[in-house]
Design an enzyme around this catalytic site. Sequence first.
Site, PDB file in Angstrom:
ATOM      1  N   ASP A  72       0.815  -1.210   0.000  1.00  0.00           N
ATOM      2  CA  ASP A  72       0.000   0.000   0.000  1.00  0.00           C
ATOM      3  C   ASP A  72       0.851   1.263   0.000  1.00  0.00           C
ATOM      4  O   ASP A  72       2.080   1.208   0.159  1.00  0.00           O
ATOM      5  CB  ASP A  72      -0.947  -0.005   1.211  1.00  0.00           C
ATOM      6  CG  ASP A  72      -0.279  -0.547   2.482  1.00  0.00           C
ATOM      7  OD1 ASP A  72       0.958  -0.478   2.576  1.00  0.00           O
ATOM      8  OD2 ASP A  72      -0.995  -1.044   3.360  1.00  0.00           O
ATOM      9  N   ASP A 141      -7.029  -2.877  14.344  1.00  0.00           N
ATOM     10  CA  ASP A 141      -8.432  -3.207  14.074  1.00  0.00           C
ATOM     11  C   ASP A 141      -8.546  -4.428  13.160  1.00  0.00           C
ATOM     12  O   ASP A 141      -9.594  -4.681  12.581  1.00  0.00           O
ATOM     13  CB  ASP A 141      -9.152  -1.999  13.457  1.00  0.00           C
ATOM     14  CG  ASP A 141      -8.487  -1.519  12.173  1.00  0.00           C
ATOM     15  OD1 ASP A 141      -7.518  -2.178  11.700  1.00  0.00           O
ATOM     16  OD2 ASP A 141      -8.929  -0.500  11.617  1.00  0.00           O
ATOM     17  N   HIS A 143      -6.971  -5.050  10.306  1.00  0.00           N
ATOM     18  CA  HIS A 143      -6.870  -4.882   8.850  1.00  0.00           C
ATOM     19  C   HIS A 143      -5.580  -5.485   8.294  1.00  0.00           C
ATOM     20  O   HIS A 143      -4.552  -5.515   8.958  1.00  0.00           O
ATOM     21  CB  HIS A 143      -7.011  -3.409   8.434  1.00  0.00           C
ATOM     22  CG  HIS A 143      -5.857  -2.515   8.793  1.00  0.00           C
ATOM     23  ND1 HIS A 143      -5.977  -1.456   9.659  1.00  0.00           N
ATOM     24  CD2 HIS A 143      -4.568  -2.501   8.374  1.00  0.00           C
ATOM     25  CE1 HIS A 143      -4.810  -0.838   9.761  1.00  0.00           C
ATOM     26  NE2 HIS A 143      -3.934  -1.454   8.992  1.00  0.00           N
ATOM     27  N   GLU A 148      -9.451  -1.910   5.493  1.00  0.00           N
ATOM     28  CA  GLU A 148     -10.016  -1.514   6.782  1.00  0.00           C
ATOM     29  C   GLU A 148     -11.301  -2.285   7.076  1.00  0.00           C
ATOM     30  O   GLU A 148     -11.865  -2.920   6.176  1.00  0.00           O
ATOM     31  CB  GLU A 148     -10.297  -0.007   6.733  1.00  0.00           C
ATOM     32  CG  GLU A 148      -9.053   0.843   6.536  1.00  0.00           C
ATOM     33  CD  GLU A 148      -8.180   0.928   7.778  1.00  0.00           C
ATOM     34  OE1 GLU A 148      -8.213   0.006   8.616  1.00  0.00           O
ATOM     35  OE2 GLU A 148      -7.448   1.929   7.917  1.00  0.00           O
TER      36      GLU A 148
HETATM   37  C1  GLP Z   1      -0.452   0.051   8.309  1.00  0.00           C
HETATM   38  C2  GLP Z   1      -0.089  -0.752   7.076  1.00  0.00           C
HETATM   39  C3  GLP Z   1      -0.326  -2.222   7.314  1.00  0.00           C
HETATM   40  C4  GLP Z   1       0.346  -2.638   8.605  1.00  0.00           C
HETATM   41  C5  GLP Z   1      -0.239  -1.864   9.738  1.00  0.00           C
HETATM   42  C6  GLP Z   1       0.329  -2.245  11.079  1.00  0.00           C
HETATM   43  O1  GLP Z   1      -1.811   0.209   8.428  1.00  0.00           O
HETATM   44  N1  GLP Z   1      -0.858  -0.353   5.952  1.00  0.00           N
HETATM   45  O2  GLP Z   1       0.193  -2.951   6.224  1.00  0.00           O
HETATM   46  O3  GLP Z   1       0.168  -4.022   8.805  1.00  0.00           O
HETATM   47  O4  GLP Z   1       0.043  -0.498   9.504  1.00  0.00           O
HETATM   48  O5  GLP Z   1       1.456  -1.505  11.372  1.00  0.00           O
HETATM   49  P1  GLP Z   1       2.427  -1.813  12.560  1.00  0.00           P
HETATM   50  O6  GLP Z   1       3.175  -3.013  12.178  1.00  0.00           O
HETATM   51  O7  GLP Z   1       3.287  -0.601  12.654  1.00  0.00           O
HETATM   52  O8  GLP Z   1       1.607  -1.999  13.769  1.00  0.00           O
END
Ligand code: GLP
Length: 377
Positions: A72, A141, A143, A148
């Site tokens: 993303d 959450d 995702h 989302e």
């Molecule tokens: C963002 C990214 C996701 C990732 C998530 C969790 O939303 N788009 O791909 O899994 O963050 O991030 P973190 O690993 O920093 O908790």
Amino acid sequence: MRFIIKDNQDEASSYAASYIIKRITQFSPTQQHPFVLGLPTGSSPLDVYRILVERYKAGEVSFENVVTFNMDEYINIPQDHEDSYHSFMWKNLFSHVNISPRNVNILDGNAPDLEAECIAYEAKIKAVGGIDLFLAGVGEDGHIAFNEPGSSLASRTRVKTLAYDTILANSRFFGDNPGLVPKMALTVGVQTVLGAREVVVMVLGARKALALQRCIEQGVNHLWTLSALQLHPHPMIICDEDATLELKVKTVKYFKDIERVARAEGFDQILPSKIRTGPSVKPAPATVVVNGAHSPTITSPQSTHSHHLLRPSAGIEYPIRSRSPSPDFTNDRMSSRIGDPALTRRLTPTPGQQSRQISGPSMSLRALAAGVSAVSA
Ligand code: GLP
């Protein structure tokens, strides 16, 4: 679902990095037939990237014939912004390994036509033969990528509005100011992830415990999009102990048990399949040599739902290896999750119950059967 529970973040990350290196190595990628790796951003993969860089520098893995697709990217922040996912990937991985920039694919959140950008991304994934391994993290959450809560489980790469939870969580990268976090992003869809031949998800820390519980102990639900992983033929979640906080103790024990028993039976890595191995690998023999002896093989059922299984799909062969004494399973049955004793009475009794039922005057098999029919009436 393979669910690997490690004691801490270091062990979880090191397991994931070794797993990825093993996959790339087994594949023997070439320029014409590269290994295609899906990649996430966020804090969860950071240690995995650090270890990949270290092991690349130690000569243990090469990214020369690896093609990457990132999950993303935010819309409307410059690519060279320090918090763009472009910057993140070059800073934490790509600049330190021998990957060719032309093999790196990251969605362009500033493309003049965002829809065309998403369509082209999907087409490019298809053109390289699909993603071999998608590494992922998970949001608080639940995702996956930026899919989302409420995202279609049939979704493909598209524009997505970020949820409030995500904006709050990601504000730590934007000076703790939620107002500075972009509200929109481009993201691969749930189906884009499920189309990969293998999906490996890092789930670290107590903040992810609720999401993990929803994905492991409950059903497929568009409010927790990681749960769609239950529909994938080869999913693997790697977590640390803190992430298991919301799981039932018996769930944790169950998954630890089946990994432990499988390892003792010689099934430590059971997924090297012909559909995920590269061109230079010869067809697997009907028997495999293990410790000098020929063993028979089991051919597993083939995956049928991936859109990207373009290569010839022969059976996956799982070697039966020499056995060491098998550890006992924890005495835990799924029926213990159901509070209703009338329901559990319909199931095969455990050996202890059986002998009590057979020898005990008040619980003969006939009485047991009577109990069953009374319950079912
Ligand atoms: C963002 C990214 C996701 C990732 C998530 C969790 O939303 N788009 O791909 O899994 O963050 O991030 P973190 O690993 O920093 O908790």
